[in-house]
Write a protein that holds these residues in place. Structure first.
Motif, PDB file in Angstrom:
ATOM      1  N   GLY A 108     -10.052  -1.520   5.946  1.00  0.00           N
ATOM      2  CA  GLY A 108      -9.255  -2.738   6.010  1.00  0.00           C
ATOM      3  C   GLY A 108      -7.799  -2.514   6.337  1.00  0.00           C
ATOM      4  N   TYR A 109      -7.350  -1.260   6.366  1.00  0.00           N
ATOM      5  CA  TYR A 109      -5.943  -0.986   6.656  1.00  0.00           C
ATOM      6  C   TYR A 109      -5.569  -1.404   8.085  1.00  0.00           C
ATOM      7  CZ  TYR A 109      -4.369   1.565   2.485  1.00  0.00           C
ATOM      8  OH  TYR A 109      -3.959   1.896   1.229  1.00  0.00           O
ATOM      9  N   VAL A 110      -6.430  -1.096   9.037  1.00  0.00           N
ATOM     10  CA  VAL A 110      -6.125  -1.447  10.428  1.00  0.00           C
ATOM     11  C   VAL A 110      -6.004  -2.959  10.564  1.00  0.00           C
ATOM     12  CG1 VAL A 110      -7.015  -1.454  12.796  1.00  0.00           C
ATOM     13  CG2 VAL A 110      -7.180   0.623  11.417  1.00  0.00           C
ATOM     14  N   GLU A 111      -6.951  -3.685   9.991  1.00  0.00           N
ATOM     15  CA  GLU A 111      -6.932  -5.147  10.083  1.00  0.00           C
ATOM     16  C   GLU A 111      -5.711  -5.741   9.385  1.00  0.00           C
ATOM     17  OE1 GLU A 111      -9.454  -3.296   9.138  1.00  0.00           O
ATOM     18  OE2 GLU A 111     -10.961  -3.600  10.719  1.00  0.00           O
ATOM     19  N   LYS A 112      -5.364  -5.191   8.209  1.00  0.00           N
ATOM     20  CA  LYS A 112      -4.206  -5.698   7.469  1.00  0.00           C
ATOM     21  C   LYS A 112      -2.921  -5.470   8.263  1.00  0.00           C
ATOM     22  CE  LYS A 112      -3.807  -6.923   3.587  1.00  0.00           C
ATOM     23  NZ  LYS A 112      -3.440  -6.293   2.333  1.00  0.00           N
ATOM     24  N   LEU A 113      -2.740  -4.265   8.775  1.00  0.00           N
ATOM     25  CA  LEU A 113      -1.529  -3.966   9.553  1.00  0.00           C
ATOM     26  C   LEU A 113      -1.474  -4.797  10.839  1.00  0.00           C
ATOM     27  CD1 LEU A 113      -0.811  -0.117   9.448  1.00  0.00           C
ATOM     28  CD2 LEU A 113       0.726  -1.971   8.811  1.00  0.00           C
ATOM     29  N   VAL A 134       5.472  -0.969   4.081  1.00  0.00           N
ATOM     30  CA  VAL A 134       4.198  -0.813   3.394  1.00  0.00           C
ATOM     31  C   VAL A 134       4.015   0.682   3.151  1.00  0.00           C
ATOM     32  CG1 VAL A 134       3.137  -2.884   4.334  1.00  0.00           C
ATOM     33  CG2 VAL A 134       2.928  -0.735   5.593  1.00  0.00           C
ATOM     34  N   VAL A 135       3.370   1.015   2.050  1.00  0.00           N
ATOM     35  CA  VAL A 135       3.153   2.415   1.668  1.00  0.00           C
ATOM     36  C   VAL A 135       1.657   2.698   1.675  1.00  0.00           C
ATOM     37  CG1 VAL A 135       3.445   4.131  -0.149  1.00  0.00           C
ATOM     38  CG2 VAL A 135       5.245   2.453   0.275  1.00  0.00           C
ATOM     39  N   ALA A 136       1.261   3.834   2.252  1.00  0.00           N
ATOM     40  CA  ALA A 136      -0.156   4.181   2.326  1.00  0.00           C
ATOM     41  C   ALA A 136      -0.327   5.687   2.435  1.00  0.00           C
ATOM     42  CB  ALA A 136      -0.819   3.489   3.525  1.00  0.00           C
ATOM     43  N   CYS A 137      -1.490   6.165   2.024  1.00  0.00           N
ATOM     44  CA  CYS A 137      -1.857   7.577   2.189  1.00  0.00           C
ATOM     45  C   CYS A 137      -3.204   7.627   2.907  1.00  0.00           C
ATOM     46  CB  CYS A 137      -1.967   8.277   0.841  1.00  0.00           C
ATOM     47  SG  CYS A 137      -2.574   9.986   0.969  1.00  0.00           S
ATOM     48  N   PRO A 138      -3.257   8.176   4.123  1.00  0.00           N
ATOM     49  CA  PRO A 138      -4.508   8.184   4.879  1.00  0.00           C
ATOM     50  C   PRO A 138      -5.562   9.113   4.298  1.00  0.00           C
ATOM     51  CG  PRO A 138      -2.859   9.490   6.009  1.00  0.00           C
ATOM     52  CD  PRO A 138      -2.155   8.834   4.853  1.00  0.00           C
ATOM     53  N   ILE A 161       6.773   4.567  11.779  1.00  0.00           N
ATOM     54  CA  ILE A 161       5.859   5.335  10.931  1.00  0.00           C
ATOM     55  C   ILE A 161       6.643   6.516  10.372  1.00  0.00           C
ATOM     56  CG2 ILE A 161       3.690   6.611  10.844  1.00  0.00           C
ATOM     57  CD1 ILE A 161       3.146   5.157  13.655  1.00  0.00           C
ATOM     58  N   VAL A 162       6.715   6.638   9.062  1.00  0.00           N
ATOM     59  CA  VAL A 162       7.400   7.773   8.433  1.00  0.00           C
ATOM     60  C   VAL A 162       6.326   8.609   7.745  1.00  0.00           C
ATOM     61  CG1 VAL A 162       9.181   8.528   6.827  1.00  0.00           C
ATOM     62  CG2 VAL A 162       9.496   6.411   8.120  1.00  0.00           C
ATOM     63  N   ARG A 163       6.036   9.767   8.311  1.00  0.00           N
ATOM     64  CA  ARG A 163       4.948  10.615   7.842  1.00  0.00           C
ATOM     65  C   ARG A 163       5.448  12.015   7.535  1.00  0.00           C
ATOM     66  NH1 ARG A 163       1.406  13.306  12.491  1.00  0.00           N
ATOM     67  NH2 ARG A 163       1.385  14.835  10.801  1.00  0.00           N
ATOM     68  N   MET A 164       4.651  12.748   6.770  1.00  0.00           N
ATOM     69  CA  MET A 164       4.949  14.146   6.510  1.00  0.00           C
ATOM     70  C   MET A 164       4.389  15.016   7.638  1.00  0.00           C
ATOM     71  SD  MET A 164       6.691  14.171   3.741  1.00  0.00           S
ATOM     72  CE  MET A 164       6.682  15.950   3.435  1.00  0.00           C
ATOM     73  N   GLY A 177      10.952 -11.148  10.873  1.00  0.00           N
ATOM     74  CA  GLY A 177      12.237 -10.840  11.486  1.00  0.00           C
ATOM     75  C   GLY A 177      12.787  -9.468  11.168  1.00  0.00           C
ATOM     76  N   LYS A 178      12.073  -8.662  10.377  1.00  0.00           N
ATOM     77  CA  LYS A 178      12.568  -7.332  10.009  1.00  0.00           C
ATOM     78  C   LYS A 178      11.745  -6.241  10.672  1.00  0.00           C
ATOM     79  CE  LYS A 178      14.525  -8.135   5.384  1.00  0.00           C
ATOM     80  NZ  LYS A 178      14.452  -7.700   3.975  1.00  0.00           N
ATOM     81  N   GLU A 179      12.366  -5.109  10.895  1.00  0.00           N
ATOM     82  CA  GLU A 179      11.609  -3.938  11.303  1.00  0.00           C
ATOM     83  C   GLU A 179      10.691  -3.528  10.152  1.00  0.00           C
ATOM     84  OE1 GLU A 179      14.327  -0.878  12.487  1.00  0.00           O
ATOM     85  OE2 GLU A 179      14.957  -1.933  14.294  1.00  0.00           O
ATOM     86  N   LEU A 180       9.501  -3.032  10.504  1.00  0.00           N
ATOM     87  CA  LEU A 180       8.508  -2.645   9.510  1.00  0.00           C
ATOM     88  C   LEU A 180       8.404  -1.126   9.439  1.00  0.00           C
ATOM     89  CD1 LEU A 180       6.096  -3.283   7.572  1.00  0.00           C
ATOM     90  CD2 LEU A 180       4.637  -3.227   9.621  1.00  0.00           C
ATOM     91  N   VAL A 181       8.486  -0.584   8.225  1.00  0.00           N
ATOM     92  CA  VAL A 181       8.293   0.847   8.009  1.00  0.00           C
ATOM     93  C   VAL A 181       6.913   1.054   7.392  1.00  0.00           C
ATOM     94  CG1 VAL A 181       9.077   2.884   6.757  1.00  0.00           C
ATOM     95  CG2 VAL A 181      10.746   1.294   7.707  1.00  0.00           C
ATOM     96  N   VAL A 182       6.088   1.878   8.044  1.00  0.00           N
ATOM     97  CA  VAL A 182       4.799   2.292   7.498  1.00  0.00           C
ATOM     98  C   VAL A 182       5.037   3.677   6.891  1.00  0.00           C
ATOM     99  CG1 VAL A 182       2.375   2.726   7.984  1.00  0.00           C
ATOM    100  CG2 VAL A 182       3.611   0.963   9.266  1.00  0.00           C
ATOM    101  N   LEU A 183       5.121   3.708   5.581  1.00  0.00           N
ATOM    102  CA  LEU A 183       5.649   4.878   4.871  1.00  0.00           C
ATOM    103  C   LEU A 183       4.529   5.657   4.190  1.00  0.00           C
ATOM    104  CD1 LEU A 183       8.366   6.244   3.920  1.00  0.00           C
ATOM    105  CD2 LEU A 183       8.235   4.752   1.917  1.00  0.00           C
ATOM    106  N   SER A 184       4.446   6.954   4.462  1.00  0.00           N
ATOM    107  CA  SER A 184       3.492   7.790   3.743  1.00  0.00           C
ATOM    108  C   SER A 184       3.928   7.923   2.295  1.00  0.00           C
ATOM    109  CB  SER A 184       3.393   9.177   4.390  1.00  0.00           C
ATOM    110  OG  SER A 184       4.569   9.923   4.160  1.00  0.00           O
ATOM    111  N   THR A 185       2.962   8.064   1.407  1.00  0.00           N
ATOM    112  CA  THR A 185       3.243   8.082  -0.023  1.00  0.00           C
ATOM    113  C   THR A 185       4.179   9.222  -0.411  1.00  0.00           C
ATOM    114  OG1 THR A 185       1.038   7.151  -0.416  1.00  0.00           O
ATOM    115  CG2 THR A 185       2.169   8.126  -2.302  1.00  0.00           C
TER     116      THR A 185
END
Length: 264
Positions: A197-202, A186-190, A216-219, A158-166
């Protein structure tokens, strides 16, 4: 040899050709309306093409492949576009070298810099919060690293999801109140994470929870474009057609550079 190289999902490729423009080495071309690898030893595996793909069809994988042949690639690029194209490739090579050598170089993500503080204040001790007051975090979930979060965690529903760069929350003090507050994340660094497994997990998180929107919050540095590509691939794999996906870019000085809607 086993090395990093580009892999193209033809089912996701729409034939736009953006990746071909983004590849300074000329390793990609359109064949029957789909992006194809011309020759493995023309691909340096750094993935400049990934950040230009609007559908998330490209990703970096590690597999057995012919070694990158710089001399042959230069000649190939010269035949395609002349000396101007060769110079573009050599400029890109300097950026790639900088990514491998953190001491400096041409890539804005690797250059040493001091931001916008005055030189006289850079080494001053930070002021203590008034009366020992501690700034409260807006984070209300744990874990947050993409490898660690379970796709069925109740804090996603029920919440918006932020995919946050480290790097984003370190670069911008506004990240907590602007993006974390009231959302799951979720926090990740590409670039530095093992992204298998990141694509499958997301995709599992998107498909299995009542998430209305992904941000998506990226630099602004090129390597961070991989986070957008991973998220787009996950969106496509999730089967969701009602999901809004946005990309927010943060500059190296912490400023918000812009927001772009990618889906929905």
């Amino acid at each position: 040899m086993k090395r990093k190289i580009i892999e193209i999902d033809e089912a996701l490729c729409n034939g736009c050709g953006e990746c071909i423009v983004g590849c300074a080495e000329g390793a990609l071309q359109l064949v029957d309306g789909k992006a194809k690898m011309v020759k493995e030893d023309f691909c340096d595996g750094f993935g400049d093409c990934i950040g230009t793909c609007p559908t998330g069809a490209l990703q970096i994988v590690e597999r057995e492949a012919a070694a990158f042949n710089e001399e042959a690639t230069i000649e190939h690029v010269r035949n395609l576009g002349g000396e101007e194209a060769v110079n573009k490739m050599l400029d890109a090579a300097e950026v790639h070298e900088a990514k491998q050598k953190p001491a400096g170089g041409g890539c804005p993500g690797m250059q040493l810099r001091f931001g916008n503080q005055a030189a006289s204040t850079r080494h001053q001790a930070p002021a203590e919060p008034a009366s020992g007051q501690v700034i409260k975090s807006d984070l209300d979930q744990w874990p947050i690293q993409l490898h660690l979060v379970p796709p069925t965690a109740p804090f996603f529903d029920g919440k918006e999801l932020v995919v946050l760069s480290t790097c984003s929350p370190v670069a911008s003090p506004d990240v907590h109140w602007r993006f974390v507050r009231g959302r799951s994340l979720v926090v990740a660094c590409p670039k530095l994470d093992k992204t298998e497994g990141y694509v499958e997990k997301l995709a599992g998180i998107m498909a299995g929870n009542n998430i209305p929107k992904v941000i998506i919050v990226r630099m602004s540095v090129p390597c961070c474009g991989g986070l957008t590509a991973i998220t787009q691939q996950a969106y496509n794999a999730s089967g969701r057609t009602d999901l809004i996906v946005e990309e927010v870019t943060i500059g190296l000085d912490g400023e918000l550079l812009g927001t772009k809607q990618l889906a929905g």
